[in-house]
Motif scaffolding. Sequence first.
Motif, PDB file in Angstrom:
ATOM      1  N   ALA A 136      -5.264 -14.338  -1.324  1.00 39.42           N
ATOM      2  CA  ALA A 136      -6.350 -14.062  -2.272  1.00 39.42           C
ATOM      3  C   ALA A 136      -7.250 -12.939  -1.739  1.00 39.42           C
ATOM      4  CB  ALA A 136      -7.162 -15.331  -2.518  1.00 39.42           C
ATOM      5  N   LEU A 137      -7.501 -12.954  -0.432  1.00 40.32           N
ATOM      6  CA  LEU A 137      -8.318 -11.880   0.151  1.00 40.32           C
ATOM      7  C   LEU A 137      -7.588 -10.539   0.063  1.00 40.32           C
ATOM      8  CD1 LEU A 137      -9.791 -13.742   3.234  1.00 40.32           C
ATOM      9  CD2 LEU A 137     -11.056 -12.859   1.270  1.00 40.32           C
ATOM     10  N   ALA A 138      -6.277 -10.576   0.274  1.00 43.93           N
ATOM     11  CA  ALA A 138      -5.493  -9.340   0.141  1.00 43.93           C
ATOM     12  C   ALA A 138      -5.575  -8.816  -1.287  1.00 43.93           C
ATOM     13  CB  ALA A 138      -4.043  -9.595   0.536  1.00 43.93           C
ATOM     14  N   CYS A 139      -5.627  -9.735  -2.236  1.00 45.64           N
ATOM     15  CA  CYS A 139      -5.741  -9.342  -3.643  1.00 45.64           C
ATOM     16  C   CYS A 139      -7.059  -8.602  -3.885  1.00 45.64           C
ATOM     17  CB  CYS A 139      -5.642 -10.617  -4.478  1.00 45.64           C
ATOM     18  SG  CYS A 139      -5.447 -10.338  -6.200  1.00 45.64           S
ATOM     19  N   VAL A 140      -8.135  -9.090  -3.253  1.00 46.33           N
ATOM     20  CA  VAL A 140      -9.434  -8.425  -3.404  1.00 46.33           C
ATOM     21  C   VAL A 140      -9.386  -7.027  -2.778  1.00 46.33           C
ATOM     22  CG1 VAL A 140     -11.890  -8.515  -2.837  1.00 46.33           C
ATOM     23  CG2 VAL A 140     -10.683 -10.620  -3.453  1.00 46.33           C
ATOM     24  N   VAL A 141      -8.792  -6.936  -1.584  1.00 44.39           N
ATOM     25  CA  VAL A 141      -8.691  -5.630  -0.910  1.00 44.39           C
ATOM     26  C   VAL A 141      -7.860  -4.665  -1.761  1.00 44.39           C
ATOM     27  CG1 VAL A 141      -7.837  -4.416   1.129  1.00 44.39           C
ATOM     28  CG2 VAL A 141      -8.982  -6.616   1.379  1.00 44.39           C
ATOM     29  N   ASP A 142      -6.783  -5.176  -2.331  1.00 41.38           N
ATOM     30  CA  ASP A 142      -5.927  -4.308  -3.148  1.00 41.38           C
ATOM     31  C   ASP A 142      -6.582  -3.943  -4.470  1.00 41.38           C
ATOM     32  OD1 ASP A 142      -3.874  -3.940  -1.376  1.00 41.38           O
ATOM     33  OD2 ASP A 142      -2.793  -5.734  -1.995  1.00 41.38           O
ATOM     34  N   HIS A 143      -7.551  -4.758  -4.889  1.00 42.03           N
ATOM     35  CA  HIS A 143      -8.298  -4.357  -6.080  1.00 42.03           C
ATOM     36  C   HIS A 143      -9.197  -3.162  -5.751  1.00 42.03           C
ATOM     37  CE1 HIS A 143     -10.253  -4.784  -9.974  1.00 42.03           C
ATOM     38  NE2 HIS A 143     -11.345  -4.425  -9.334  1.00 42.03           N
ATOM     39  N   ILE A 144      -9.811  -3.201  -4.562  1.00 50.60           N
ATOM     40  CA  ILE A 144     -10.656  -2.076  -4.149  1.00 50.60           C
ATOM     41  C   ILE A 144      -9.800  -0.818  -4.041  1.00 50.60           C
ATOM     42  CG2 ILE A 144     -12.045  -1.164  -2.237  1.00 50.60           C
ATOM     43  CD1 ILE A 144     -12.901  -4.090  -1.691  1.00 50.60           C
ATOM     44  N   LEU A 145      -8.648  -0.960  -3.403  1.00 48.73           N
ATOM     45  CA  LEU A 145      -7.751   0.190  -3.246  1.00 48.73           C
ATOM     46  C   LEU A 145      -6.314  -0.342  -3.237  1.00 48.73           C
ATOM     47  CD1 LEU A 145      -7.434   3.229  -2.737  1.00 48.73           C
ATOM     48  CD2 LEU A 145      -7.562   2.740  -0.287  1.00 48.73           C
ATOM     49  N   PRO A 146      -5.573  -0.103  -4.320  1.00 42.91           N
ATOM     50  CA  PRO A 146      -4.211  -0.649  -4.394  1.00 42.91           C
ATOM     51  C   PRO A 146      -3.381  -0.228  -3.174  1.00 42.91           C
ATOM     52  CG  PRO A 146      -4.894   0.184  -6.533  1.00 42.91           C
ATOM     53  CD  PRO A 146      -5.969   0.588  -5.559  1.00 42.91           C
ATOM     54  N   GLY A 147      -2.721  -1.192  -2.560  1.00 41.66           N
ATOM     55  CA  GLY A 147      -1.864  -0.927  -1.404  1.00 41.66           C
ATOM     56  C   GLY A 147      -2.594  -1.023  -0.069  1.00 41.66           C
ATOM     57  N   ARG A 148      -3.918  -1.162  -0.094  1.00 40.66           N
ATOM     58  CA  ARG A 148      -4.694  -1.129   1.143  1.00 40.66           C
ATOM     59  C   ARG A 148      -4.416  -2.343   2.034  1.00 40.66           C
ATOM     60  NH1 ARG A 148      -6.468   2.367   4.748  1.00 40.66           N
ATOM     61  NH2 ARG A 148      -8.279   1.599   5.881  1.00 40.66           N
ATOM     62  N   ARG A 150      -1.719  -3.552   2.829  1.00 33.88           N
ATOM     63  CA  ARG A 150      -0.567  -3.303   3.708  1.00 33.88           C
ATOM     64  C   ARG A 150      -0.953  -2.399   4.870  1.00 33.88           C
ATOM     65  NH1 ARG A 150       1.898  -3.009  -1.311  1.00 33.88           N
ATOM     66  NH2 ARG A 150       1.864  -0.740  -1.371  1.00 33.88           N
ATOM     67  N   GLU A 151      -2.106  -1.744   4.759  1.00 30.43           N
ATOM     68  CA  GLU A 151      -2.533  -0.801   5.800  1.00 30.43           C
ATOM     69  C   GLU A 151      -3.573  -1.420   6.734  1.00 30.43           C
ATOM     70  OE1 GLU A 151      -3.997   2.282   3.280  1.00 30.43           O
ATOM     71  OE2 GLU A 151      -1.996   2.924   2.659  1.00 30.43           O
ATOM     72  N   ALA A 152      -4.428  -2.286   6.196  1.00 32.21           N
ATOM     73  CA  ALA A 152      -5.531  -2.842   6.974  1.00 32.21           C
ATOM     74  C   ALA A 152      -5.077  -4.086   7.727  1.00 32.21           C
ATOM     75  CB  ALA A 152      -6.688  -3.190   6.046  1.00 32.21           C
ATOM     76  N   ARG A 153      -5.769  -4.395   8.803  1.00 28.17           N
ATOM     77  CA  ARG A 153      -5.511  -5.646   9.521  1.00 28.17           C
ATOM     78  C   ARG A 153      -5.802  -6.819   8.588  1.00 28.17           C
ATOM     79  NH1 ARG A 153      -8.806  -9.162  11.529  1.00 28.17           N
ATOM     80  NH2 ARG A 153     -10.716  -7.936  11.768  1.00 28.17           N
ATOM     81  N   GLY A 154      -4.945  -7.795   8.586  1.00 21.20           N
ATOM     82  CA  GLY A 154      -5.163  -8.958   7.725  1.00 21.20           C
ATOM     83  C   GLY A 154      -6.303  -9.818   8.242  1.00 21.20           C
ATOM     84  N   ALA A 218      -5.947  13.364  10.917  1.00 23.83           N
ATOM     85  CA  ALA A 218      -5.034  12.252  10.605  1.00 23.83           C
ATOM     86  C   ALA A 218      -4.575  12.357   9.148  1.00 23.83           C
ATOM     87  CB  ALA A 218      -5.763  10.928  10.825  1.00 23.83           C
ATOM     88  N   PRO A 219      -3.287  12.086   8.907  1.00 24.09           N
ATOM     89  CA  PRO A 219      -2.821  12.130   7.514  1.00 24.09           C
ATOM     90  C   PRO A 219      -3.449  11.001   6.702  1.00 24.09           C
ATOM     91  CG  PRO A 219      -1.114  11.272   8.962  1.00 24.09           C
ATOM     92  CD  PRO A 219      -2.242  11.697   9.857  1.00 24.09           C
ATOM     93  N   LEU A 220      -3.587  11.243   5.427  1.00 26.93           N
ATOM     94  CA  LEU A 220      -4.134  10.191   4.559  1.00 26.93           C
ATOM     95  C   LEU A 220      -3.116   9.070   4.414  1.00 26.93           C
ATOM     96  CD1 LEU A 220      -5.749  12.262   1.647  1.00 26.93           C
ATOM     97  CD2 LEU A 220      -6.920  11.027   3.480  1.00 26.93           C
ATOM     98  N   PRO A 221      -3.594   7.832   4.316  1.00 25.76           N
ATOM     99  CA  PRO A 221      -2.653   6.716   4.100  1.00 25.76           C
ATOM    100  C   PRO A 221      -2.082   6.780   2.679  1.00 25.76           C
ATOM    101  CG  PRO A 221      -4.909   5.953   3.912  1.00 25.76           C
ATOM    102  CD  PRO A 221      -4.994   7.390   4.342  1.00 25.76           C
ATOM    103  N   PRO A 222      -0.943   6.113   2.468  1.00 19.13           N
ATOM    104  CA  PRO A 222      -0.343   6.125   1.116  1.00 19.13           C
ATOM    105  C   PRO A 222      -1.324   5.689   0.025  1.00 19.13           C
ATOM    106  CG  PRO A 222       1.174   5.148   2.683  1.00 19.13           C
ATOM    107  CD  PRO A 222      -0.105   5.382   3.440  1.00 19.13           C
ATOM    108  N   SER A 223      -2.228   4.746   0.361  1.00 19.86           N
ATOM    109  CA  SER A 223      -3.142   4.242  -0.674  1.00 19.86           C
ATOM    110  C   SER A 223      -4.099   5.323  -1.182  1.00 19.86           C
ATOM    111  CB  SER A 223      -3.956   3.063  -0.133  1.00 19.86           C
ATOM    112  OG  SER A 223      -4.724   3.492   0.983  1.00 19.86           O
ATOM    113  N   LEU A 224      -4.252   6.393  -0.397  1.00 16.76           N
ATOM    114  CA  LEU A 224      -5.154   7.483  -0.821  1.00 16.76           C
ATOM    115  C   LEU A 224      -4.384   8.741  -1.211  1.00 16.76           C
ATOM    116  CD1 LEU A 224      -8.138   7.364   1.712  1.00 16.76           C
ATOM    117  CD2 LEU A 224      -8.132   6.716  -0.704  1.00 16.76           C
ATOM    118  N   SER A 225      -3.058   8.632  -1.298  1.00 23.95           N
ATOM    119  CA  SER A 225      -2.252   9.834  -1.536  1.00 23.95           C
ATOM    120  C   SER A 225      -1.462   9.748  -2.834  1.00 23.95           C
ATOM    121  CB  SER A 225      -1.289  10.042  -0.369  1.00 23.95           C
ATOM    122  OG  SER A 225      -1.936   9.969   0.856  1.00 23.95           O
ATOM    123  N   PRO A 226      -2.058   9.982  -3.987  1.00 19.17           N
ATOM    124  CA  PRO A 226      -3.473  10.223  -4.193  1.00 19.17           C
ATOM    125  C   PRO A 226      -4.180   8.910  -4.520  1.00 19.17           C
ATOM    126  CG  PRO A 226      -2.313  10.620  -6.230  1.00 19.17           C
ATOM    127  CD  PRO A 226      -1.286  10.142  -5.232  1.00 19.17           C
TER     128      PRO A 226
END
Length: 234
Positions: A136-148, A150-154, A218-226
């Motif tokens: 559920a927390l991952a769902c909130v993070v992915d709402h802020i930025l889809p795919g995030r 998978r990039e952030a520490r759980g 640093a390259p942008l993560p996939p969640s920001l590209s674009p």
Amino acid sequence: MTASPESAVDRSNGAFAPTDATTFKRKPERGSYDRDAAYRIIDEALIAHVGIAVDDQPFVIPMVHARDGDRLLLHGSVASRLLRALEQGTPACVTVTLLDGLVLADAARNHSVNFRSVVVLGIARRVRDPQALPDALACVVDHILPGRSREARGASEQDLRDTLLVEIAMETASVKVREGGPMVAPGDREEDRCWTGLLPLALVAGAPIADERTGTNAPLPPSLSPWRRPGLAG
Ligand SMILES: Cc1cc2nc3c(=O)[nH]c(=O)nc-3n(C[C@H](O)[C@H](O)[C@H](O)COP(=O)(O)OP(=O)(O)OC[C@H]3O[C@@H](n4cnc5c(N)ncnc54)[C@H](O)[C@@H]3O)c2cc1C
């Protein structure tokens, strides 16, 4: 999406059942109980305003929300008064609004805004299941930025202890949409005319700014590209 007055009460499969509290009184032609339309608005919007009444005092607090299927998720600190009140069963009204434009009419009284909004009424339930909470927390993070997620520490065990997450089953909700240009009122006179029309508005991201630890190379993560929000073109 504008509905005819008759279609404001949409009883098609999956639509929200209207209640006394969600029956449209003014401009019912702009309203619907269309679940898919509500979910598109909720998914596109980045913030919700969560209303509760505590001892006859209403509070409306801005929060990040997320949707997981038919449930709306809200999260924050275990110390949050709002979340603790929700956990205790205080009825909630969650409003999600997208602002689409300024409507500029001849008459001052006909100025308006184009919008898409959803009002959800319900009673929240705390998600405590240690298996369900991280998702559920991952769902909130992915709402802020889809795919995030998978990039952030759980979430760590401490994170889970510090966090209060509630879900509201979306059973009672309504949608209202205004679109199109300004109204011409019967009393509007040609000699009083000024510029009239629509100023479309949209959420636009600036260029990402890496923090010092990340470094500008640093390259942008996939969640920001674009970066893009659900429902937004481009
Ligand atoms: C866009 C946005 C998104 C947010 N997302 C979250 C989220 O997902 N989770 C989360 O826990 N918090 C979020 N916040 C912060 C949230 O609005 C509250 O400040 C916070 O949750 C504390 O809530 P509380 O009920 O404990 O407030 P309290 O500190 O108990 O509130 C006491 C009083 O402080 C004032 N107050 C509280 N919050 C605000 C505010 N935001 N603006 C102005 N006055 C305020 C009000 O007068 C309120 O009655 C967000 C804020 C913004 C603006």
